[in-house]
Each structure stands twice: as C-alpha cells, then as structure tokens.
Design an enzyme around this catalytic site. Structure first.
Site, short mmCIF file in Angstrom:
data_model
loop_
_atom_site.label_atom_id
_atom_site.label_comp_id
_atom_site.label_asym_id
_atom_site.label_seq_id
_atom_site.Cartn_x
_atom_site.Cartn_y
_atom_site.Cartn_z
N ASP A 116 9.58 1.92 -30.41
CA ASP A 116 9.12 2.40 -31.72
C ASP A 116 9.82 1.71 -32.89
O ASP A 116 9.32 1.71 -34.01
CB ASP A 116 9.33 3.91 -31.84
N GLY A 172 16.23 5.92 -27.13
CA GLY A 172 15.80 6.00 -28.52
C GLY A 172 16.29 7.25 -29.23
O GLY A 172 17.33 7.82 -28.85
N ARG A 208 28.04 -4.99 -15.40
CA ARG A 208 28.85 -6.19 -15.09
C ARG A 208 30.03 -6.37 -16.05
O ARG A 208 31.11 -6.77 -15.63
CB ARG A 208 27.96 -7.44 -15.05
N VAL A 244 25.85 -3.71 -19.01
CA VAL A 244 26.87 -2.64 -19.07
C VAL A 244 27.68 -2.63 -17.77
O VAL A 244 28.92 -2.61 -17.79
CB VAL A 244 26.20 -1.25 -19.31
O1 F6P Z 1 9.02 6.56 -27.88
C1 F6P Z 1 8.26 5.67 -27.15
C2 F6P Z 1 6.83 6.17 -27.00
O2 F6P Z 1 6.11 5.22 -26.22
C3 F6P Z 1 6.10 6.46 -28.31
O3 F6P Z 1 5.61 5.29 -28.93
C4 F6P Z 1 5.04 7.40 -27.84
O4 F6P Z 1 4.58 8.23 -28.89
C5 F6P Z 1 5.74 8.20 -26.79
O5 F6P Z 1 6.83 7.40 -26.33
C6 F6P Z 1 4.90 8.60 -25.61
O6 F6P Z 1 5.67 9.41 -24.81
P1 F6P Z 1 5.38 9.71 -23.28
O7 F6P Z 1 5.57 8.44 -22.52
O8 F6P Z 1 6.37 10.74 -22.90
O9 F6P Z 1 3.95 10.17 -23.21
#
Ligand code: F6P
Length: 325
Positions: free
Chosen positions: A129, A104, A27, A25
């Site tokens: 995810d 995400g 560069r 982004v």
């Molecule tokens: O969204 C990514 C993720 O790793 C999920 O797979 C998991 O449920 C969540 O984040 C864990 O969140 P945190 O890192 O805030 O504990």
C-alpha cells in the site's frame, strides 16, 4: 542490551520481497552470533507458540520467491489484551530477547503494543500500500506496481482495438499511491484516488475527452479505497449509458498484485531493511520502524508511525492530470 535469541515474523498482507527480508534478518543476525527463530503465521504463531530455529541454509533459495515462507495472518486474537499477554508469555518461555516484525500499518501497531508492554521490537516497513509513515517506499510496492502496469498495458491493447473504455482497480486500502503511480506509468486518462474527490460524472467526462482528442483508447485507474470504486463507477455508467454514449469495462486486479516474484528493487530494498533491523537491534535501538528515507536506511519511533498515513504527493497528482492529455 546483550542480544542472544532473536525471533522474527511476517504479518498482515504478504508482499513480494518479504522472503528477502527474512533471509537478510536471519543471516545478518547469525553473523552477529545470535540464535535466530522464525515465528510461523504472524502474531497468531506468537500467541500459539509456533516458532522454529532458523539456520543459514533454512533461508536459502527463497530470495526469488513471492509471499513469505514463514506464513502471515491477520490475527484477531493478538488484537485482544489476553492474546498479547499470551504472545508475551511465549517470548518469555522461549527466552527471546527481541522481535523483528516485517509488515505494514496493522502489524506495526502490534509491534508498538509489544513495545509499550516493555518488549524490544524492531519493525521492517513492508506493505504494497505504501501508506507507512517512516519509509518513502515499502517492501512489495515496486512488484505490485509492475503487475498493475502489465495489466494496464494489456488492457490498453483491447481498449484501442474495440474503442472501449476500461477502468482498472488497484489495491492500496485507504491510500492512492499504487493507483496514482500505475496511472502515471501506464498513461491513464484519469486516476481516481481516496485522497481526491473525483465524481463519477468527472470520470465519464475525462474518458469522453480522451475520445474527443482522437485517442483510440480511454483508460482509467481507480484505487480500491476511493469514494467511487470500480464497482460503483461501473454501476453509474450502466445507469447512464444512453447519455454517456460508451461502455465501461472494469477489471479489479485484487490479490494478483500481491503475488509473484519480487522485482530486483524489492529484493534489494528488503535486504537493506532486513539488515537495517538487525543493525538497529545491535545498537539497542528498539521500538522503531526501519524504513528507507531519502535513499538511506533510517529508523523512526513506532509511536510516530502508528495510527498515521503517509500522504500522496499532490504535485504528482497534478502532473498526472497534465500528462493524460
Ligand atoms: O494491505 C495490503 C492489502 O493488499 C490492501 O491493499 C488490501 O486492501 C488488503 O490488503 C486486502 O486484505 P486481505 O488480503 O486480508 O483481503
């Protein structure tokens, strides 16, 4: 819309490849003649006016690093209207013309809120995810999958040596993608997903069936969001151990899956999506998520992304059931 000053942030759970996206982004934005700014600590940094100019050199030597050099957070403050107003005030004070949000589902929800408030935002699909509508695959998935796979391969050795049943819990929130793919690639005897209704008794039967077929190991992969996760399955097996007839050991991979060096695939995906975000901004196409659809960089309106979850492919689940024989 004439673009001069563009900010970017990484938000939510970190994902291997986020740094490659930041680098791309910055560069490509600089190449367009824009001034680029990095917001520290996700939306919280926007609320607190924590941003810094980024040069070509500032994003050097980061493509091979996991995590995000800008830092990330889940910001409860930004979830409030007062927080969002402060974020918008920061963007105005810093004379920022557009924002790139690398993250995400939750993070793209924030991007949609800023879009609704009239601020130009482009999202970049990044989460281990792989639950985001608008991208067949998201930044960090491939690395997380390879980490899960290495754990499965290692556990299988011990499972075979000791004739012990193992269960590996993969992350993924409410989405079973990581667990399903790790199960297929790792040759698991059973996969337990949020999207399917597998009872603890079925898990016991599937693992037993593996022994009955003469296998030395019996290994399952369970998604953290499944109705029966590793902890509840372990409790069930303890309670019924005499009847089931074998022990179950569980390993929860947890945040191990989010760390470490990004794979080549994640670096290239992140680079293409980061560059795609800048290209979208240059076309004045905002309020969109940049993702990979059928092998091409594509944009989807954030309104079609937020509040939805991508479905796993039922054919792949059926295939996993055939292959676990
Ligand atoms: O969204 C990514 C993720 O790793 C999920 O797979 C998991 O449920 C969540 O984040 C864990 O969140 P945190 O890192 O805030 O504990």
């Amino acid at each position: 819309m004439a673009m001069k000053r563009v900010a970017l942030l990484t938000s939510g759970g970190d994902a291997a490849g986020m740094n490659a996206a930041i680098r791309a982004v910055v560069r490509t934005g600089l190449d367009n003649g824009w001034d680029m700014f990095g917001v520290r600590g996700g939306y919280a940094g926007l609320v607190r006016d924590n941003m810094t100019p980024l040069t070509v050199r500032d994003v050097g030597g980061i493509i091979q690093q996991g995590g995000t050099v800008l830092g990330s957070a889940r910001s409860p403050e930004f979830a409030t209207e007062a927080g969002r107003l402060r974020a918008l005030a920061t963007l105005e004070q810093q004379r920022i013309d557009a924002l790139v949000v690398i993250g995400g589902n939750g993070s793209q929800g924030g991007a949609a809120a800023l879009t609704e408030a009239g601020f130009p935002v482009v999202g970049v699909a990044s989460t281990i995810d792989n639950d985001l509508v608008g991208s067949d695959i998201t930044i960090g998935v491939d690395t997380a999958l390879n980490i899960a796979l290495e754990a499965i391969d290692r556990l299988k050795t011990t499972a075979s040596s000791h004739q012990r049943a193992f269960l590996v819990e993969a992350m993924g929130r409410k989405c079973g993608y990581l667990a399903l793919m790790a199960g297929i690639a790792g040759g698991a005897e059973v996969v337990v997903l949020p999207e399917t209704d597998t009872t603890p008794e079925q898990v016991a039967q599937d693992l037993q069936a593996a022994y009955d077929r003469g296998k030395a190991h019996a290994l399952g992969v369970v998604a953290e969001g499944a109705r029966s996760n590793a902890a509840s399955l372990a409790a069930y097996f303890r309670e019924h151990e005499a009847r089931i007839g074998f022990e179950l050991r569980t390993t929860t991979l947890g945040h191990v899956q989010r760390g470490g060096r990004p794979t080549a695939y994640d670096r290239i995906l992140a680079t293409r999506l980061g560059a795609g975000a800048v290209a979208a901004l240059a076309r004045s196409e905002t309020g969109v998520l940049v993702g990979m659809l059928e092998g091409r960089v594509a944009v989807t309106p954030l309104s079609e992304v937020v509040g939805r979850q991508k479905r796993i492919d039922p054919e792949l689940f059926a295939l996993a059931r055939i292959l676990d024989r």
